[in-house]
Scaffold this motif. Structure first.
Motif, PDB file in Angstrom:
ATOM      1  N   MET A  82       0.831  -1.205   0.000  1.00  0.00           N
ATOM      2  CA  MET A  82       0.000   0.000   0.000  1.00  0.00           C
ATOM      3  C   MET A  82       0.863   1.253   0.000  1.00  0.00           C
ATOM      4  SD  MET A  82      -2.976  -0.928   2.741  1.00  0.00           S
ATOM      5  CE  MET A  82      -3.890  -2.461   2.675  1.00  0.00           C
ATOM      6  N   PHE A  83       1.932   1.225   0.797  1.00  0.00           N
ATOM      7  CA  PHE A  83       2.848   2.365   0.814  1.00  0.00           C
ATOM      8  C   PHE A  83       3.437   2.605  -0.575  1.00  0.00           C
ATOM      9  CE2 PHE A  83       3.852   1.487   5.551  1.00  0.00           C
ATOM     10  CZ  PHE A  83       2.872   2.376   5.955  1.00  0.00           C
ATOM     11  N   ALA A  84       3.850   1.518  -1.232  1.00  0.00           N
ATOM     12  CA  ALA A  84       4.459   1.644  -2.556  1.00  0.00           C
ATOM     13  C   ALA A  84       3.453   2.178  -3.575  1.00  0.00           C
ATOM     14  CB  ALA A  84       5.001   0.289  -3.003  1.00  0.00           C
ATOM     15  N   GLU A  85       2.218   1.711  -3.490  1.00  0.00           N
ATOM     16  CA  GLU A  85       1.191   2.123  -4.449  1.00  0.00           C
ATOM     17  C   GLU A  85       0.841   3.604  -4.318  1.00  0.00           C
ATOM     18  OE1 GLU A  85      -3.476   1.073  -5.533  1.00  0.00           O
ATOM     19  OE2 GLU A  85      -2.226  -0.420  -4.520  1.00  0.00           O
ATOM     20  N   THR A  86       0.885   4.122  -3.083  1.00  0.00           N
ATOM     21  CA  THR A  86       0.461   5.504  -2.839  1.00  0.00           C
ATOM     22  C   THR A  86       1.628   6.468  -2.668  1.00  0.00           C
ATOM     23  OG1 THR A  86       0.302   5.027  -0.456  1.00  0.00           O
ATOM     24  CG2 THR A  86      -1.710   4.794  -1.782  1.00  0.00           C
ATOM     25  N   GLY A  87       2.861   5.959  -2.667  1.00  0.00           N
ATOM     26  CA  GLY A  87       4.017   6.822  -2.464  1.00  0.00           C
ATOM     27  C   GLY A  87       4.102   7.368  -1.061  1.00  0.00           C
ATOM     28  N   THR A  88       3.689   6.559  -0.085  1.00  0.00           N
ATOM     29  CA  THR A  88       3.684   6.982   1.311  1.00  0.00           C
ATOM     30  C   THR A  88       4.588   6.075   2.136  1.00  0.00           C
ATOM     31  OG1 THR A  88       1.742   5.593   1.762  1.00  0.00           O
ATOM     32  CG2 THR A  88       1.340   7.897   1.167  1.00  0.00           C
ATOM     33  N   ASP A  89       4.635   6.341   3.425  1.00  0.00           N
ATOM     34  CA  ASP A  89       5.351   5.475   4.362  1.00  0.00           C
ATOM     35  C   ASP A  89       4.662   5.567   5.717  1.00  0.00           C
ATOM     36  OD1 ASP A  89       6.222   7.910   5.485  1.00  0.00           O
ATOM     37  OD2 ASP A  89       8.079   7.881   4.325  1.00  0.00           O
ATOM     38  N   SER A  90       5.322   5.104   6.757  1.00  0.00           N
ATOM     39  CA  SER A  90       4.666   4.986   8.059  1.00  0.00           C
ATOM     40  C   SER A  90       4.229   6.319   8.644  1.00  0.00           C
ATOM     41  CB  SER A  90       5.600   4.273   9.048  1.00  0.00           C
ATOM     42  OG  SER A  90       6.791   5.014   9.251  1.00  0.00           O
ATOM     43  N   GLU A  91       4.882   7.418   8.269  1.00  0.00           N
ATOM     44  CA  GLU A  91       4.513   8.714   8.840  1.00  0.00           C
ATOM     45  C   GLU A  91       3.111   9.151   8.417  1.00  0.00           C
ATOM     46  OE1 GLU A  91       5.851  12.643   7.134  1.00  0.00           O
ATOM     47  OE2 GLU A  91       7.479  11.369   6.385  1.00  0.00           O
ATOM     48  N   TYR A  92       2.565   8.528   7.381  1.00  0.00           N
ATOM     49  CA  TYR A  92       1.233   8.887   6.899  1.00  0.00           C
ATOM     50  C   TYR A  92       0.128   8.092   7.603  1.00  0.00           C
ATOM     51  CZ  TYR A  92       3.481  11.359   3.021  1.00  0.00           C
ATOM     52  OH  TYR A  92       4.243  12.230   2.267  1.00  0.00           O
ATOM     53  N   THR A  93       0.486   7.236   8.556  1.00  0.00           N
ATOM     54  CA  THR A  93      -0.509   6.363   9.193  1.00  0.00           C
ATOM     55  C   THR A  93      -1.030   6.901  10.515  1.00  0.00           C
ATOM     56  OG1 THR A  93       1.191   5.059  10.349  1.00  0.00           O
ATOM     57  CG2 THR A  93       0.545   4.329   8.142  1.00  0.00           C
ATOM     58  N   ASP A  94      -0.478   8.013  11.002  1.00  0.00           N
ATOM     59  CA  ASP A  94      -0.900   8.555  12.280  1.00  0.00           C
ATOM     60  C   ASP A  94      -2.395   8.842  12.280  1.00  0.00           C
ATOM     61  OD1 ASP A  94      -0.560   9.562  14.890  1.00  0.00           O
ATOM     62  OD2 ASP A  94      -0.417  11.611  14.147  1.00  0.00           O
ATOM     63  N   GLY A  95      -3.108   8.277  13.247  1.00  0.00           N
ATOM     64  CA  GLY A  95      -4.539   8.539  13.384  1.00  0.00           C
ATOM     65  C   GLY A  95      -5.453   7.638  12.587  1.00  0.00           C
ATOM     66  N   LEU A  96      -4.908   6.768  11.729  1.00  0.00           N
ATOM     67  CA  LEU A  96      -5.783   5.922  10.912  1.00  0.00           C
ATOM     68  C   LEU A  96      -6.613   4.956  11.763  1.00  0.00           C
ATOM     69  CD1 LEU A  96      -3.663   4.988   7.752  1.00  0.00           C
ATOM     70  CD2 LEU A  96      -5.149   6.942   8.154  1.00  0.00           C
ATOM     71  N   VAL A  97      -6.085   4.571  12.920  1.00  0.00           N
ATOM     72  CA  VAL A  97      -6.810   3.638  13.790  1.00  0.00           C
ATOM     73  C   VAL A  97      -8.103   4.254  14.317  1.00  0.00           C
ATOM     74  CG1 VAL A  97      -5.615   4.334  15.907  1.00  0.00           C
ATOM     75  CG2 VAL A  97      -6.519   2.015  15.711  1.00  0.00           C
ATOM     76  N   ASN A  98      -8.218   5.566  14.264  1.00  0.00           N
ATOM     77  CA  ASN A  98      -9.433   6.207  14.772  1.00  0.00           C
ATOM     78  C   ASN A  98     -10.628   6.021  13.841  1.00  0.00           C
ATOM     79  OD1 ASN A  98      -8.228   7.247  17.136  1.00  0.00           O
ATOM     80  ND2 ASN A  98      -7.316   8.913  15.960  1.00  0.00           N
ATOM     81  N   TYR A  99     -10.377   5.665  12.589  1.00  0.00           N
ATOM     82  CA  TYR A  99     -11.502   5.422  11.678  1.00  0.00           C
ATOM     83  C   TYR A  99     -12.329   4.219  12.137  1.00  0.00           C
ATOM     84  CZ  TYR A  99      -9.850   8.954   8.399  1.00  0.00           C
ATOM     85  OH  TYR A  99      -9.487  10.155   7.813  1.00  0.00           O
ATOM     86  N   PRO A 100     -11.738   3.046  12.365  1.00  0.00           N
ATOM     87  CA  PRO A 100     -12.573   1.943  12.854  1.00  0.00           C
ATOM     88  C   PRO A 100     -13.137   2.196  14.251  1.00  0.00           C
ATOM     89  CG  PRO A 100     -10.245   1.312  12.815  1.00  0.00           C
ATOM     90  CD  PRO A 100     -10.367   2.602  12.061  1.00  0.00           C
ATOM     91  N   ARG A 101     -12.403   2.959  15.092  1.00  0.00           N
ATOM     92  CA  ARG A 101     -12.940   3.233  16.431  1.00  0.00           C
ATOM     93  C   ARG A 101     -14.194   4.102  16.355  1.00  0.00           C
ATOM     94  NH1 ARG A 101      -9.798   6.274  21.319  1.00  0.00           N
ATOM     95  NH2 ARG A 101      -9.815   7.962  19.792  1.00  0.00           N
ATOM     96  N   SER A 102     -14.334   4.880  15.299  1.00  0.00           N
ATOM     97  CA  SER A 102     -15.480   5.788  15.199  1.00  0.00           C
ATOM     98  C   SER A 102     -16.778   5.073  14.830  1.00  0.00           C
ATOM     99  CB  SER A 102     -15.191   6.880  14.164  1.00  0.00           C
ATOM    100  OG  SER A 102     -15.138   6.342  12.846  1.00  0.00           O
ATOM    101  N   ILE A 103     -16.713   3.777  14.520  1.00  0.00           N
ATOM    102  CA  ILE A 103     -17.910   3.021  14.161  1.00  0.00           C
ATOM    103  C   ILE A 103     -18.801   2.850  15.386  1.00  0.00           C
ATOM    104  CG2 ILE A 103     -18.783   0.807  13.310  1.00  0.00           C
ATOM    105  CD1 ILE A 103     -16.117   0.530  11.780  1.00  0.00           C
ATOM    106  N   ALA A 104     -20.066   3.148  15.243  1.00  0.00           N
ATOM    107  CA  ALA A 104     -21.012   3.020  16.356  1.00  0.00           C
ATOM    108  C   ALA A 104     -21.018   1.587  16.879  1.00  0.00           C
ATOM    109  CB  ALA A 104     -22.410   3.427  15.905  1.00  0.00           C
ATOM    110  N   GLY A 105     -20.883   1.431  18.189  1.00  0.00           N
ATOM    111  CA  GLY A 105     -20.912   0.122  18.819  1.00  0.00           C
ATOM    112  C   GLY A 105     -19.552  -0.502  19.030  1.00  0.00           C
ATOM    113  N   VAL A 106     -18.524  -0.041  18.337  1.00  0.00           N
ATOM    114  CA  VAL A 106     -17.182  -0.593  18.483  1.00  0.00           C
ATOM    115  C   VAL A 106     -16.563  -0.079  19.783  1.00  0.00           C
ATOM    116  CG1 VAL A 106     -14.817  -0.521  17.573  1.00  0.00           C
ATOM    117  CG2 VAL A 106     -16.745  -0.994  16.045  1.00  0.00           C
ATOM    118  N   GLU A 107     -16.071  -0.987  20.599  1.00  0.00           N
ATOM    119  CA  GLU A 107     -15.421  -0.623  21.863  1.00  0.00           C
ATOM    120  C   GLU A 107     -13.910  -0.507  21.713  1.00  0.00           C
ATOM    121  OE1 GLU A 107     -16.579   0.198  24.872  1.00  0.00           O
ATOM    122  OE2 GLU A 107     -18.617   0.157  24.081  1.00  0.00           O
ATOM    123  N   VAL A 108     -13.317  -1.378  20.888  1.00  0.00           N
ATOM    124  CA  VAL A 108     -11.866  -1.382  20.685  1.00  0.00           C
ATOM    125  C   VAL A 108     -11.579  -1.502  19.197  1.00  0.00           C
ATOM    126  CG1 VAL A 108      -9.705  -2.624  21.064  1.00  0.00           C
ATOM    127  CG2 VAL A 108     -11.345  -2.387  22.935  1.00  0.00           C
TER     128      VAL A 108
END
Length: 329
Positions: free
Chosen positions: A233-259
């Protein structure tokens, strides 16, 4: 305010004042608190006439390059120093192999706020009540230089802003807001910092988010959610790990998800897991047996193995923790 115990605080202040050469280090993949705390302390000590090196194995992420003093950050350790300050982590290993094996310091000082911290330094200021390591740096700053300027204030504000999730998380306290208010009175512009950290995303990151969201999975109970990001995915988008900050908050924002958690590929069958909780599950306790650590609501660990099996293992652990919670609670 005044979280620091006077005895330990005075010991730390004496070590700082006594030292002429200081290395300030923080954990790999630095976030806003690690960088904000490190740069705030560095600028303070420079004003006191100290010779400073700000060390991090990894580069400053794109959304933190506006912070005063980022030009001080280097991935090269000096031959020696009087004092090593380890910020936002107390385990030398979390700062990378080079720092872990380095013995060029005369004394070490740890300043941290993580619940699962293992004490390794000579002097340890570890207070889990603090919303961020930046809060502890603020307490030292008002003693070392009560009239500290805007450059230091911006860095401390960034540290607190990011570790409290823009003052949305449960670690936001009256002290957090009081400190933020003082920093604003010193000239900090909240919108300017918010815009730099959260509202200036490169197009490449948006493309990466699209790929990551396609991996979304929920546990059978719908109480846990996971996403992952691969080197492909990094290679396809020209990104690296510094672009992943905060991505985990997307699944946490789902109604009903605790973790929610995100797995980032760091090597063949090796993944860095980042966990976030809504508050009813202590994710720091969840990962401690895997060599991880963090806070009640935010933690992480590094594991090897089959990604599919690791995800199922964590789904099972979360479901066990949530067995008395119904999805519609």
């Amino acid at each position: 305010m005044a979280l620091l115990e006077s005895g330990v605080r005075e010991e730390a202040l004496k070590a700082i004042v006594r030292a002429q050469t200081v290395v300030i280090a923080s954990h790999i993949d630095p976030d806003g608190d690690a960088l904000g705390s490190s740069l705030a302390l560095a600028l303070l000590l420079q004003k006191l006439g100290k010779d400073i090196v700000v060390y991090n194995r990894d580069a400053v992420p794109y959304n933190y390059r506006f912070m005063p003093g980022t030009e001080l950050v280097t991935d090269v350790l000096p031959a020696s120093c009087d004092l090593l300050c380890l910020l936002d982590c107390s385990e030398f290993a979390r700062a990378g192999d080079d720092l872990m094996s380095w013995r060029g310091y005369q004394q070490s000082l740890c300043i941290d706020h993580h619940l699962t911290a293992s004490v390794n330094a000579d002097i340890n200021l570890i207070y889990s009540e603090a919303c961020a390591t930046g809060e502890l740096i603020y307490e030292l700053a008002v003693i070392l230089e009560p009239g500290f300027g805007l450059d230091v204030a911006v860095n401390i504000y960034t540290a607190i802003l990011t570790d409290t999730g823009s003052f949305r998380y449960s670690n936001s306290t009256p002290s957090s807001f009081a400190i933020a208010g003082d920093l604003v009175s010193r000239g900090v512009e909240p919108w300017e910092i918010t815009q730099q950290v959260y509202e200036s995303q490169p197009l490449e990151r948006i493309k990466l988010i699209g790929l990551v969201l396609k991996t979304l999975r929920l546990s059978d109970s719908k109480l846990a959610a996971a996403v992952w990001v691969t080197e492909e995915m990094f290679a396809e988008t020209g990104t690296d790990s510094e672009y992943t900050d905060g991505l985990v908050n997307y699944p946490r924002s789902i109604a009903g998800v605790e973790v929610a958690f995100m797995a980032r590929e760091v090597g063949p069958d090796e993944y860095k897991f980042s966990f976030r909780s809504r508050g009813r599950v202590n994710v720091a306790a969840l990962v401690v047996d895997f060599g991880g650590g963090g806070h009640h609501n935010a933690a992480g660990c590094l594991l090897k193995g089959s990604l599919a099996k690791l995800i199922e293992q964590f789904f099972a652990l979360v479901d066990e923790q949530c067995k008395d919670i119904r999805p519609d609670d």
